[in-house]
Write an enzyme that holds these catalytic residues in place. Structure first.
Site, mmCIF file in Angstrom:
data_model
loop_
_atom_site.group_PDB
_atom_site.id
_atom_site.type_symbol
_atom_site.label_atom_id
_atom_site.label_comp_id
_atom_site.label_asym_id
_atom_site.label_seq_id
_atom_site.Cartn_x
_atom_site.Cartn_y
_atom_site.Cartn_z
ATOM 1 C CG ASP A 61 -1.794 1.209 1.302
ATOM 2 O OD1 ASP A 61 -2.513 1.468 0.326
ATOM 3 O OD2 ASP A 61 -1.756 1.905 2.325
ATOM 4 C CB THR A 94 -2.001 5.458 -1.700
ATOM 5 O OG1 THR A 94 -1.892 4.034 -1.672
ATOM 6 C CG2 THR A 94 -3.200 5.857 -0.859
ATOM 7 C CB THR A 95 0.876 2.927 -5.526
ATOM 8 O OG1 THR A 95 0.893 2.192 -4.300
ATOM 9 C CG2 THR A 95 2.192 2.723 -6.255
ATOM 10 C CG ASP A 391 -6.399 0.651 0.857
ATOM 11 O OD1 ASP A 391 -6.522 1.408 1.839
ATOM 12 O OD2 ASP A 391 -5.303 0.375 0.343
#
Length: 554
Positions: A61, A94-95, A391
């Site tokens: 994550d 998020t990445t 998530d």
């Protein structure tokens, strides 16, 4: 005649400015991007991070990784902030947001080196972001709100897409259904804190379960607890925030007495007070007593003799979720325990799950809460499962609120890249070059997906550009399973459009912020007033306590 030198900053202050400083900031951000680049997509790798306390975390994550990296560079910390923002606002991507911000800066770097003003670059990037967001809203697929079956299918596909890049991707169908069921149980505000997640080591992932109601681990209990019944049908439940135990006299007051009889009266009065409280609880008809504060051994045995279940030291969030599910209210006194302040549920039982015992409240009349009980082997694996499900829950909540989706797998990025290139051809001047560079940066997502899966990224991107140049090819993206390109809308690789909008906006804002910084001033800590040993304010070994000094008593 020489002008006198003017000193504004304290000696030792580090200042860096101009083009070298801007290039240095861009290079620092590229290092952060390189640290998480390989975690993107279904074939992304995991990172093993050991913090300063020796705790091991295994995760892919983006927000978790950059948060644990302990980055000290001030400009690179901006990428940490946007990853946290994306995690809090949307939950997933998020990445992607860190990759996009890093690639925007990479594409801007040659223009900075050639002397173009950074604010000119930032202005064009903002214009490109505006065009990209507008294009997403134009082509996003809307789901009819009234059709519950279509809506549920859409949520399942979004959940499965989110889990496909996680450690639990093999069980994505199982967990997708669990997450969608959990979110659909909530009220219209979709509060995240009403979904409880409990972790029990041992067993397989498929042994995880969703409780439509409340479940929490058995709290600390005294000997009489084992005599209490562990199963009830339609019990009345009382929720308390008071202590039900005897306290030592010295904790409360100082009492002076001159004979044993007076002491005995004090002890008897204390016991009478406690027994009155317990009797009032029993008289209310409650069969399950939960308290945020301790329930002592006397009270435990008292309840056991009257077939009443009790649990003290219940965590605050568990108590509030029980109140939401079973009704009633948390009481700070036992003097007015009427039926209106008591909760109820269809079935209460204590059950052994793995090596732990859990209290389960099911069939709750006002159930707007649920609990996931996760099973698994290693502790790190269960923790990563919890992060993955968090998530996924966030994505499903966002999809439920916004009900529009786009195709994932690099499809939407390639379409935005094509759209911006076409738009740039109709613009004269520097903005044409900069919007084209922005369009090129968007291709980092499909390119990185291919590289992480071991594909030839150049060949795959050429195929994608060819498909997107055709009419009706806007949803073609990378097919990780077959090493080819495919219509990802038909392949059910769906993502909420709000996730892409938020990622593009946050990444663009971060890139523009870093481009607008032309000077860094770093103050050095003054060493002049520090005593030998380097600890300010007095005695070296006493943690900064003031020294004795002249005339000061010990």
């Amino acid at each position: 005649m020489m002008k006198p030198q003017i000193i504004l900053l304290q000696e030792g202050t580090d200042t860096s400015q101009g083009k070298p400083q801007l290039i240095s900031n861009i290079n620092a951000c590229q290092v952060v991007v390189d640290a998480i680049r390989t975690t993107l997509g279904p074939r992304g790798m995991d990172k093993l991070i050991v913090d300063k306390n020796g705790k091991t975390v295994i995760s892919n994550d983006g927000a978790t990784i950059v948060n644990l990296l302990d980055i000290v560079h001030p400009a690179a910390n901006t990428l940490v902030d946007i990853a946290k923002s994306q995690d809090a606002e949307v939950g997933d991507g998020t990445t992607s947001v860190v990759l996009l911000a890093g690639e925007f800066l990479t594409q801007a770097k040659p223009f900075v080196e050639e002397g173009m003003h950074p604010l000119t670059i930032a202005r064009s990037f903002r214009k490109a972001t505006e065009l990209a967001v507008k294009r997403i809203n134009e082509i996003a697929i809307k789901v009819k709100k009234g059709d519950l079956e279509d809506q549920r299918k859409m949520l399942m596909k979004c959940a499965a897409t989110s889990l496909s890049s996680k450690l639990i991707s093999r069980q994505k169908d199982f967990f997708s259904q669990m997450v969608v069921d959990a979110v659909m149980m909530l009220d219209e505000l979709l509060p995240l804190n009403m979904i409880g997640i409990k972790k029990v080591q041992g067993g397989s992932l498929e042994e995880s379960r969703l409780i439509s109601g409340v479940a929490f681990k058995k709290t600390f209990s005294y000997a009489g607890f084992e005599m209490q019944p562990k199963t009830y049908q339609t019990p009345k439940i009382v929720l308390l925030n008071i202590e039900l135990e005897l306290k030592a006299e010295r904790d409360n007051a100082e009492i002076r007495i001159d004979n044993v009889d007076e002491y005995q009266k004090i002890v008897d009065a204390e016991w009478t007070l406690l027994y009155d409280k317990l009797q009032k609880i029993v008289d209310s008809g409650a069969k399950v007593v939960l308290s945020k504060l301790p329930i002592g051994d006397v009270a435990t045995q008292f309840f056991a003799d009257r077939d009443v279940f009790c649990a003290g030291r219940v965590q605050d969030d568990d108590l509030k979720r029980t109140m939401k599910a079973c009704g009633g209210s948390i009481q700070t006194t036992v003097n007015d325990l009427s039926a209106s302040v008591l909760g109820t549920c269809q079935d209460f039982r204590e059950e052994q799950i793995g090596g732990e015992r859990y209290n389960l409240f099911t069939g709750c009349p006002q159930a707007r809460t649920c609990t996931m009980i996760l099973r698994g082997g290693a502790e790190q694996f269960i923790e990563e499962t919890e992060r993955s499900l968090h998530d996924c829950i966030m994505i499903v909540r966002r999809a439920l609120r916004n009900d529009s989706v786009v195709a994932g797998g690099g499809a939407i990025e390639m379409e935005l890249s094509r759209h911006l290139r076409e738009h740039a051809r109709g613009i004269a001047g520097k903005q044409q070059l900069l919007i084209t560079a922005y369009a090129r940066a968007l291709e980092i997502i499909p390119r990185q997906l291919c590289e992480n899966a071991g594909f030839d990224a150049i060949t795959m991107l050429d195929k994608l550009r060819f498909e997107h140049s055709k009419d009706g090819g806007i949803w073609h993206g990378v097919d990780i399973m077959k090493e080819d390109v495919v219509n990802n809308l038909e392949a059910f690789v769906w993502e909420p459009s709000i996730m892409k909008v938020n990622a593009l906006t946050a990444a663009s804002e971060a890139a523009c912020l870093i481009l607008s910084v032309d000077e860094t001033i770093k103050h050095a800590q003054s060493q002049q007033d520090l005593p030998p040993g380097g600890i300010p304010g007095g005695m070296g070994g006493m943690g900064g306590m003031p020294g004795r000094g002249r005339g000061r008593p010990m």
